[in-house]
Design a protein around this motif. Sequence first.
Motif, short mmCIF file in Angstrom:
data_model
loop_
_atom_site.label_atom_id
_atom_site.label_comp_id
_atom_site.label_asym_id
_atom_site.label_seq_id
_atom_site.Cartn_x
_atom_site.Cartn_y
_atom_site.Cartn_z
N ARG A 167 5.01 -4.65 -45.97
CA ARG A 167 3.95 -3.94 -46.71
C ARG A 167 2.91 -4.93 -47.22
NH1 ARG A 167 6.13 0.17 -50.62
NH2 ARG A 167 5.52 1.70 -49.05
N ALA A 168 1.67 -4.68 -46.86
CA ALA A 168 0.56 -5.46 -47.40
C ALA A 168 0.12 -4.81 -48.70
CB ALA A 168 -0.60 -5.49 -46.40
N VAL A 169 0.06 -5.61 -49.76
CA VAL A 169 -0.33 -5.11 -51.09
C VAL A 169 -1.52 -5.93 -51.56
CG1 VAL A 169 0.41 -4.72 -53.46
CG2 VAL A 169 2.06 -4.46 -51.59
N LEU A 170 -2.63 -5.25 -51.85
CA LEU A 170 -3.84 -5.92 -52.29
C LEU A 170 -4.29 -5.36 -53.63
CD1 LEU A 170 -4.16 -5.30 -48.94
CD2 LEU A 170 -5.99 -6.94 -49.31
N ASP A 171 -4.50 -6.25 -54.58
CA ASP A 171 -5.00 -5.87 -55.90
C ASP A 171 -6.42 -6.41 -56.08
OD1 ASP A 171 -2.69 -4.56 -56.62
OD2 ASP A 171 -1.77 -6.33 -57.53
N PRO A 175 -3.43 3.22 -44.33
CA PRO A 175 -3.50 2.58 -45.65
C PRO A 175 -3.70 3.60 -46.77
CG PRO A 175 -4.87 1.41 -44.07
CD PRO A 175 -4.43 2.67 -43.39
N GLU A 176 -3.11 3.30 -47.91
CA GLU A 176 -3.22 4.18 -49.06
C GLU A 176 -3.86 3.45 -50.23
OE1 GLU A 176 0.70 5.43 -50.04
OE2 GLU A 176 0.97 6.63 -48.22
N VAL A 177 -4.73 4.16 -50.95
CA VAL A 177 -5.32 3.62 -52.17
C VAL A 177 -4.52 4.17 -53.34
CG1 VAL A 177 -7.39 3.43 -53.60
CG2 VAL A 177 -7.60 3.49 -51.10
N TRP A 178 -3.73 3.33 -53.96
CA TRP A 178 -2.90 3.78 -55.07
C TRP A 178 -3.69 3.90 -56.36
CZ3 TRP A 178 2.51 0.97 -54.55
CH2 TRP A 178 3.18 1.52 -53.44
N VAL A 199 -0.46 -0.87 -47.44
CA VAL A 199 -0.33 -0.37 -46.08
C VAL A 199 0.94 -0.94 -45.47
CG1 VAL A 199 -1.81 -2.21 -45.21
CG2 VAL A 199 -1.38 -0.22 -43.79
N LYS A 200 1.70 -0.10 -44.79
CA LYS A 200 2.87 -0.56 -44.05
C LYS A 200 2.41 -1.21 -42.76
CE LYS A 200 6.64 2.49 -45.52
NZ LYS A 200 7.63 3.49 -45.07
N THR A 201 3.02 -2.36 -42.46
CA THR A 201 2.66 -3.09 -41.24
C THR A 201 3.91 -3.46 -40.46
OG1 THR A 201 2.82 -5.34 -42.15
CG2 THR A 201 0.77 -4.13 -42.57
#
Length: 254
Positions: free
Chosen positions: A156-160, A197-200, A219-221
């Motif tokens: 999972r790619a996690v971007l803040d 991709p999802e915007v949480w 987003v799951k990768t």
Amino acid sequence: AGHGGALNGADGSPEMAAAAAQAERALIDERRKQRVRALGSVLRSAASVTIFSIAGVTILGDLGINLAPLLASAGVVGIAVGFGAQNLVRDYLSGVFMLVEDQYGVGDVITVGDATGTVETVTLRITRLRSVNGIVWHIRNGAIETVGNESQGWARAVLDFPVPYTADLTTIRTLLADTVAGMWNEPVWRTVMIEKPEVWGAQQVDMTPPPTVTMRVVVKTAPLRQWEVEREMRARVKAALDTAGITPASALVS
């Protein structure tokens, strides 16, 4: 194979379907290759021990040595050695269970204690890792109590993204969604993305000057592809924020 439904996007275009199918095949093939390499490594180790043992007994027999008393005494010695080699037995048993349960294989990126790296060799006794800095770790299988595998199934790619507290979060959320959707609709990136991709949204509010709100996108990768997705997505979101005139919070401090 369970990712097939997620990989086939709602757009249904031939290019997207082909990219989704390619990603699914790549995931399955890579896992099979890793398992084959791990089993091959262990089987070579076991075969070497078996071959040398049989060869040793055969040579002693050809030399005319009576093997019956030797084998009887070896049994007694074996019991004594067994008590002193409990760790060795534990290593071998742990290696067997590791293979049966498919905990990790050659090519996987795992974390064991303080060591993180790519698995280079797996035997029934030890696992050898190489870290990103080139450090080689030799770890006894029996000493592995907890192992984290970054290469199985999906990542999972996690971007803040911290944005100014006064910014319109609805506008930013829409901007983020449009930006990451652009990547999702490109075949080259669909091959490494498993789900859209999802915007949480807002994950944290920090009132320390300058006050910010942290927006998160995930987003799951495919395994081990999250970092390249993060880099590309980060660059695109940065460009989109610049185009929209959204100034980083730190730039607002005089």
